[in-house]
Design a protein around this motif. Structure first.
Motif, PDB file in Angstrom:
ATOM      1  N   TYR A  73      -5.683  11.734  29.188  1.00 14.41           N
ATOM      2  CA  TYR A  73      -6.033  12.472  27.841  1.00 14.41           C
ATOM      3  C   TYR A  73      -5.269  11.988  26.795  1.00 14.41           C
ATOM      4  O   TYR A  73      -5.690  12.181  25.773  1.00 14.41           O
ATOM      5  N   HIS A  74      -4.146  11.369  27.045  1.00 20.23           N
ATOM      6  CA  HIS A  74      -3.362  10.913  25.821  1.00 20.23           C
ATOM      7  C   HIS A  74      -4.205   9.905  25.161  1.00 20.23           C
ATOM      8  O   HIS A  74      -4.054   9.675  24.000  1.00 20.23           O
ATOM      9  N   GLU A  75      -4.571   9.133  26.053  1.00 20.62           N
ATOM     10  CA  GLU A  75      -5.464   7.773  25.509  1.00 20.62           C
ATOM     11  C   GLU A  75      -6.920   8.262  25.078  1.00 20.62           C
ATOM     12  O   GLU A  75      -7.569   7.176  24.810  1.00 20.62           O
ATOM     13  N   GLY A  76      -7.186   9.498  25.312  1.00 21.74           N
ATOM     14  CA  GLY A  76      -8.640   9.832  24.867  1.00 21.74           C
ATOM     15  C   GLY A  76      -9.557   9.755  25.945  1.00 21.74           C
ATOM     16  O   GLY A  76     -10.765   9.504  25.722  1.00 21.74           O
ATOM     17  N   ARG A  77      -9.180   9.190  27.301  1.00 20.86           N
ATOM     18  CA  ARG A  77     -10.042   8.843  28.189  1.00 20.86           C
ATOM     19  C   ARG A  77     -10.545  10.070  28.980  1.00 20.86           C
ATOM     20  O   ARG A  77     -10.280  10.179  30.348  1.00 20.86           O
ATOM     21  N   GLU A  78     -11.092  11.193  28.411  1.00 18.93           N
ATOM     22  CA  GLU A  78     -11.450  12.463  29.004  1.00 18.93           C
ATOM     23  C   GLU A  78     -12.264  12.281  30.287  1.00 18.93           C
ATOM     24  O   GLU A  78     -12.206  13.082  31.074  1.00 18.93           O
ATOM     25  N   GLY A  79     -13.254  11.424  30.057  1.00 19.67           N
ATOM     26  CA  GLY A  79     -14.172  11.397  31.340  1.00 19.67           C
ATOM     27  C   GLY A  79     -13.524  10.853  32.580  1.00 19.67           C
ATOM     28  O   GLY A  79     -13.612  11.435  33.718  1.00 19.67           O
ATOM     29  N   GLU A  80     -12.532  10.001  32.529  1.00 20.07           N
ATOM     30  CA  GLU A  80     -11.925   9.387  33.569  1.00 20.07           C
ATOM     31  C   GLU A  80     -11.038  10.782  34.073  1.00 20.07           C
ATOM     32  O   GLU A  80     -10.808  10.799  35.488  1.00 20.07           O
ATOM     33  N   ALA A  81     -10.486  11.434  33.210  1.00 23.56           N
ATOM     34  CA  ALA A  81      -9.438  12.404  33.637  1.00 23.56           C
ATOM     35  C   ALA A  81     -10.123  13.582  34.486  1.00 23.56           C
ATOM     36  O   ALA A  81      -9.681  14.111  35.185  1.00 23.56           O
ATOM     37  N   ARG A  82     -11.540  13.823  33.883  1.00 23.75           N
ATOM     38  CA  ARG A  82     -12.245  14.834  34.443  1.00 23.75           C
ATOM     39  C   ARG A  82     -12.798  14.427  36.099  1.00 23.75           C
ATOM     40  O   ARG A  82     -12.598  15.149  36.921  1.00 23.75           O
ATOM     41  N   ARG A  83     -13.122  13.026  36.194  1.00 28.32           N
ATOM     42  CA  ARG A  83     -13.373  12.598  37.468  1.00 28.32           C
ATOM     43  C   ARG A  83     -11.972  12.591  38.423  1.00 28.32           C
ATOM     44  O   ARG A  83     -12.207  12.691  39.709  1.00 28.32           O
ATOM     45  N   LEU A  84     -10.616  12.340  37.787  1.00 25.41           N
ATOM     46  CA  LEU A  84      -9.636  12.303  38.387  1.00 25.41           C
ATOM     47  C   LEU A  84      -9.396  13.731  39.159  1.00 25.41           C
ATOM     48  O   LEU A  84      -8.829  14.007  40.054  1.00 25.41           O
ATOM     49  N   MET A  85      -9.683  14.789  38.212  1.00 19.02           N
ATOM     50  CA  MET A  85      -9.360  16.193  38.715  1.00 19.02           C
ATOM     51  C   MET A  85     -10.354  16.323  39.854  1.00 19.02           C
ATOM     52  O   MET A  85     -10.068  17.091  40.721  1.00 19.02           O
ATOM     53  N   VAL A  86     -11.707  16.088  39.784  1.00 19.73           N
ATOM     54  CA  VAL A  86     -12.568  16.213  41.079  1.00 19.73           C
ATOM     55  C   VAL A  86     -12.044  15.655  42.102  1.00 19.73           C
ATOM     56  O   VAL A  86     -11.840  16.091  43.472  1.00 19.73           O
ATOM     57  N   GLU A  87     -11.418  14.296  42.055  1.00 20.01           N
ATOM     58  CA  GLU A  87     -10.980  13.672  43.180  1.00 20.01           C
ATOM     59  C   GLU A  87      -9.722  14.358  43.717  1.00 20.01           C
ATOM     60  O   GLU A  87      -9.787  14.428  44.941  1.00 20.01           O
ATOM     61  N   MET A  88      -9.160  15.073  42.961  1.00 16.28           N
ATOM     62  CA  MET A  88      -7.866  15.422  43.235  1.00 16.28           C
ATOM     63  C   MET A  88      -8.166  16.680  44.210  1.00 16.28           C
ATOM     64  O   MET A  88      -7.483  17.202  45.158  1.00 16.28           O
ATOM     65  N   GLU A  89      -9.056  17.542  43.678  1.00 10.29           N
ATOM     66  CA  GLU A  89      -9.622  18.450  44.443  1.00 10.29           C
ATOM     67  C   GLU A  89      -9.938  18.248  45.982  1.00 10.29           C
ATOM     68  O   GLU A  89      -9.955  18.827  46.952  1.00 10.29           O
TER      69      GLU A  89
END
Length: 613
Positions: A521-537
């Motif tokens: 998120y800090h680097e502005g890579r929100e798409g990767e962050a959202r995918r990581l959230m899905v992987e996390m779940e």
């Protein structure tokens, strides 16, 4: 006249010998409770006339061994040989046992050899003692070889005690399968094991986590007509508790009730400890109270487990009330009791109270242990009071204790967190120079220190050194390195290392996911962050309050308030508290919009209502 003198001499001699006989009868070994008592009795026996029999010396050696003064018992043995006392096999066995308990197995065999030269042959007790001594000295291979030699050469008739030493020794050495194989071999040769041998095997299976094998051994002994005792059941109950299978314990209780085997204090202590570790303090207290109803008196272990449970739950008041009750019931606090309370005070940052308790321990005659010092050192390090931490670190040697891996690691962590990495590294070198072996926790502290001062390249070099020494990195190790890379602006390298974790047999934990999300998120890579959230779940690692706060704060900072609202809704539904910084930023946004944003207004009401709860 001559007759009269003769009569007088014999009369006085009889009185004299009666006096010495009386002197011997005054030797009361039951009063020997400490080393000085044994020394006094030894001098008393040596001064007797006529010379006392070896049985008196043997009795004193035996009593001295029982109070764990093995070195003095062996000193007496040497003195007996020097004085020419007619030692016997019983003397030999006591001396051999003392050597074994001191883990001086070489001297034990030397004593046996000395007696063999004098014409005494070792008996079953001698071999039992030597086999047990080898196991105590972690020489299980030699212990089994000696047992095999006893069998092959028929040196003596093995008894149940010898076989128990073999089975129990192998189990305690972690060789439960070998112990089981020996038991099967002995059974096939016609030997019938007793309840203690089976109990040792069951305990071995339980401690290795092989609960299915433990149950099989339990059913097998019942099938052979050997009734399990409370010791066997306690082992299985403890194994189930360690495995988190508290519901299965009820089945065992029914079995015990059917067999008319009553729960003892040990059973209750196991269950109280298990419930406390699960955070079920009310259930633990109910069990504790039910002990009195069954006519059982809680011991120091019962009280310590419950006090620890209260402390870990944060119920310090209840813990102190229980301590008072314990003292009133005649159970004196131990060093373990004090360490539990010290640890809690330090965790709460109440270092003054911790120090008061430390000082009170000395006044109460409770000797500080290395664990006591480690807790206090860690407490002072956490409060940043490094001078006091150093004081107690140096005091360890002054009071006759030895530094442990934990004491060194605590000081290193304290120094590194106070930005004194070089001092922490010097302490690590001192630790190795004193042959105190670092563990994984120590290495993780040093890796964290290198990452904190942005020496990430050196951290990876140190990782290879650590692996070369046979220390396997864990998820905490990689978390430290990933965090170091993220904070050093090397997100791509952190991502590669994160993606390699499954190939190393490791599963990312919530802390590592949070590190990665924050950096993305800090680097502005929100798409990767959202995918990581899905992987996390998907990986069954549920996001916690920290995870949501990271997402919300990063979105709010980037003026993406409406993207943050669904996450805020989720936080409210899950009962997670929103950080004050995020609330302030959201209120600022509402003011800028002159309060016209209804969605923002609504979610802020929910967030504030959550805080009021």
């Amino acid at each position: 006249m001559v007759a009269s003198i003769g009569y007088s001499l014999s009369f006085f001699l009889s009185l004299l010998f009666r006096g010495f006989s009386t002197q011997q009868s005054r030797i009361c070994f039951s009063f020997a409770k400490e080393l000085n008592d044994s020394i006094e009795l030894f001098h008393k026996i040596k001064s007797m006339w006529p010379e006392p029999s070896v049985r008196l010396y043997n009795k004193l050696m035996s009593v001295t061994a029982k109070i764990e003064q093995y070195s003095f018992a062996l000193y007496m043995f040497d003195e007996m040989l020097r004085m020419g006392v007619s030692v016997n096999v019983y003397t030999m066995n006591i001396a051999v046992n003392c050597c074994c308990l001191l883990k001086d197995i070489y001297s034990a065999f030397s004593i046996m050899g000395l007696f063999f030269k004098r014409g005494y042959e070792p008996d079953t007790v001698t071999f039992n003692t030597l086999i047990r001594g080898l196991f105590l000295d972690n020489k299980e291979v030699e212990a089994v070889k000696l047992y095999e030699k006893v069998l092959d050469l028929k040196l003596c008739v093995p008894d149940n005690v010898m076989i128990l030493h073999v089975i129990d020794g192998l189990c305690k050495a972690g060789q439960v399968i070998v112990a089981h194989d020996w038991l099967c071999r002995l059974e096939s040769s016609g030997w019938r094991p007793n309840v203690w041998v089976y109990s040792a095997l069951i305990d071995g299976f339980c401690k290795c986590g092989n609960m299915d094998d433990a149950f099989q051994a339990l059913f097998k002994m019942v099938g052979k007509g050997i009734s399990p005792n409370v010791v066997a059941y306690n082992s299985v109950i403890k194994g189930l508790c360690n495995d988190g299978r508290l519901s299965d314990v009820e089945y065992l209780f029914n079995e015990m009730a059917n067999s008319k085997i009553f729960l003892d204090v040990v059973t209750f202590n196991i269950l109280i400890d298990a419930f406390c570790k699960k955070g079920k303090i009310e259930e633990a207290k109910q069990l504790f109270d039910s002990m009195a109803e069954m006519g059982l008196k809680p011991n120091i272990i019962s009280y310590n487990s419950l006090i620890d449970g209260y402390c870990k739950k944060g119920s310090m008041h209840e813990a102190l009330l229980l301590l008072s009750e314990m003292v009133e019931n005649g159970v004196s606090p131990s060093v373990v009791t004090c360490n539990i309370l010290l640890d809690r005070y330090c965790s709460l940052g109440e270092i003054v109270r911790a120090r008061e308790l430390f000082d009170a321990m000395g006044k109460m005659g409770i000797k500080h242990s290395i664990i006591t010092y480690n807790i206090l050192i860690n407490g002072y390090c956490k409060t940043g009071n490094m001078d006091e931490a150093w004081h107690f670190f140096h005091e360890i040697l002054r009071v006759g204790l030895k530094h442990s891996t934990v004491s060194y690691s605590a000081m290193m962590q304290g120094l590194i967190r106070q930005s004194s990495f070089l001092d922490g590294w010097k302490l690590f070198e001192d630790m190795e120079a004193h042959k105190v072996h670092p563990n994984l926790y120590t290495y993780n502290i040093l890796l964290d220190g290198l990452c904190r001062i942005h020496r990430t390249k050196e951290a990876f070099t140190f990782l290879r050194v650590m692996e070369a020494r046979g220390v396997n990195p864990n998820i905490v190790t990689y978390g430290v390195l990933i965090n170091g890379l993220c904070k050093g602006g090397r997100l791509d390298e952190a991502t590669r290392l994160f993606n390699h974790l499954p190939s190393k047999g490791l599963k990312p934990n919530i802390q590592i996911y949070c590190m990665m999300l924050n950096s993305l998120y800090h680097e502005g890579r929100e798409g990767e962050a959202r995918r990581l959230m899905v992987e996390m779940e998907r990986s069954s690692c549920a996001p916690n309050g920290v995870t949501f706060n990271i997402i919300v704060w990063n979105l709010v900072k980037r003026k993406k308030v409406h993207e943050a609202i669904p996450f805020l809704e989720e936080m409210c539904s899950r009962g997670f508290e929103v950080k004050s910084e995020s609330i302030s930023a959201l209120l600022q946004e509402l003011r800028i919009g002159e309060g016209k944003d209804e969605k923002l207004q609504e979610i802020l009401k929910k967030v504030c209502a959550q805080i009021d709860k």
